[in-house]
Write a protein that holds these residues in place. Structure first.
Motif, short mmCIF file in Angstrom:
data_model
loop_
_atom_site.label_atom_id
_atom_site.label_comp_id
_atom_site.label_asym_id
_atom_site.label_seq_id
_atom_site.Cartn_x
_atom_site.Cartn_y
_atom_site.Cartn_z
N VAL A 1 -4.09 -5.10 3.10
CA VAL A 1 -3.14 -6.06 3.68
C VAL A 1 -1.95 -6.19 2.74
N SER A 2 -0.80 -5.71 3.19
CA SER A 2 0.40 -5.79 2.35
C SER A 2 1.62 -5.42 3.18
N THR A 3 2.72 -6.07 2.86
CA THR A 3 4.00 -5.72 3.49
C THR A 3 4.77 -4.74 2.62
N ASP A 4 4.23 -4.39 1.48
CA ASP A 4 4.91 -3.50 0.54
C ASP A 4 4.45 -2.06 0.76
N ARG A 5 5.35 -1.20 1.13
CA ARG A 5 4.99 0.21 1.38
C ARG A 5 4.48 0.88 0.11
N LEU B 1 6.51 6.21 3.97
CA LEU B 1 6.76 5.04 4.80
C LEU B 1 8.22 4.63 4.65
N PRO B 2 8.83 4.15 5.73
CA PRO B 2 10.25 3.80 5.67
C PRO B 2 10.49 2.47 4.97
N ASP B 3 11.71 2.28 4.50
CA ASP B 3 12.16 1.01 3.95
C ASP B 3 12.55 0.11 5.12
N LEU B 4 11.86 -1.00 5.28
CA LEU B 4 12.08 -1.88 6.43
C LEU B 4 12.92 -3.11 6.11
N LEU C 1 2.35 -4.63 8.13
CA LEU C 1 1.24 -5.55 7.89
C LEU C 1 0.17 -4.94 6.99
N GLY C 2 0.04 -3.62 7.01
CA GLY C 2 -0.96 -2.95 6.19
C GLY C 2 -1.50 -1.72 6.89
N GLY C 3 -2.70 -1.31 6.52
CA GLY C 3 -3.26 -0.11 7.12
C GLY C 3 -4.74 0.01 6.86
N LEU D 1 12.57 5.53 12.38
CA LEU D 1 12.44 5.16 10.98
C LEU D 1 11.40 6.02 10.27
N LEU D 2 10.28 6.27 10.95
CA LEU D 2 9.23 7.09 10.36
C LEU D 2 9.67 8.55 10.21
N ARG D 3 10.40 9.05 11.20
CA ARG D 3 10.86 10.45 11.13
C ARG D 3 11.88 10.61 10.00
N SER D 4 12.73 9.59 9.81
CA SER D 4 13.70 9.67 8.71
C SER D 4 13.00 9.65 7.35
N ALA D 5 11.95 8.82 7.25
CA ALA D 5 11.23 8.73 5.99
C ALA D 5 10.45 10.01 5.70
N GLY D 6 10.04 10.73 6.75
CA GLY D 6 9.25 11.93 6.57
C GLY D 6 10.04 13.17 6.28
N ARG D 7 11.35 13.09 6.40
CA ARG D 7 12.19 14.28 6.16
C ARG D 7 12.33 14.57 4.67
#
Length: 257
Positions: free
Chosen positions: A140-144, A161-164, A172-174, A251-257
């Motif tokens: 549980v965390s909002t910090d990537r 993970l993208p900067d939100l 929220l977490g994973g 956002l996810l696609r940009s972070a994955g490039r």
């Protein structure tokens, strides 16, 4: 007649030695049974490959002038070629082969589509189970920078993970999930009281049929977006609108490039 009985007649069908009344019944069966149609197509293709190989068994004059042993071998090969050419297809069988090919291709498309839908249904069930759980996530965390390292050593791959900070989405977490016997990541995001699951798994044959580009679908009131990137397959599922789902995907696609 069962498929097992029909399959015993496929060789005769490929050789055009099937009685006319059985031929009519078999072709009717093939139009409705993709499994038997594929098996029939395989036999027809094998016959064609055999004839093509036989056509190349023409020896040079020098070979035919060799000792008697080789001359006997040449005669044997000629005899075999004549036998093989006796099964050359008539126009009716050629048309049937084309029809079987179309059936097999159509069946393959349907099977791929069914596999894709089954995979999405399984992920949808995981999303719904997460929403209904009292402890929906493991980390549980909002910090990537906290969530991503938590998966290290638990997955055979990594992801970004993208900067939100400048977006409306909240991480929220994973948690670790197993999808079709393979480990994957499920990330949970929030947007205006809506929760979005992002599933990340490795691209592997039979896991999720690969799609070209970004694919947007809807299943049971949920919007779903899928795509492949850098050897990973992403699936976003949420009851929010498709534009919101697509925005998170960007956002996810940009972070994955």
């Amino acid at each position: 007649m069962s498929c097992d009985l029909w399959r015993n007649k496929l060789d005769a069908y490929a050789d055009e030695s099937l009685p006319s009344e059985e031929l009519v019944e078999l072709e009717a069966h093939l139009r409705n049974c993709t499994s038997c149609a594929a098996a029939a197509l395989t036999r027809v293709q094998m016959k064609r490959a055999t004839r093509a190989a036989a056509a190349q068994l023409t020896s040079s004059p020098e070979f035919r002038l060799r000792p008697e042993f080789h001359l006997k071998l040449e005669k044997s090969l000629q005899k075999k070629r004549r036998t093989l050419w006796k099964i050359a297809p008539l126009p009716g069988l050629a048309a049937a082969a084309v029809a079987l090919l179309l059936i097999a291709v159509t069946a393959n498309v349907f099977m791929r589509r069914a596999a894709h839908e089954q995979a999405l249904t399984e992920l949808l069930d995981l999303h719904v189970a997460t929403l209904a759980s009292a402890n929906p996530i493991d980390v549980v965390s909002t910090d990537r920078h906290t969530v991503k390292p938590w998966f290290q050593g638990k997955l055979p791959f990594t992801f970004n993970l993208p900067d939100l900070d400048n977006s409306s989405f909240k991480l929220l977490g994973g948690k670790l999930v197993y999808f079709q016997h393979n480990p994957g990541a499920q990330l949970l995001f929030e947007l205006r009281k809506h929760q979005l699951s992002v599933f990340i798994v490795q691209d592997q044959p039979g896991i999720i049929p690969q799609q070209i580009g970004v694919v947007i679908t809807q299943e049971k009131g949920f919007n779903i977006e899928t795509w492949s990137q850098t050897g990973l397959h992403y699936v976003i599922i949420s009851d929010t609108n498709s534009d919101d789902v697509h925005s998170l995907g960007e956002l996810l696609r940009s972070a994955g490039r």
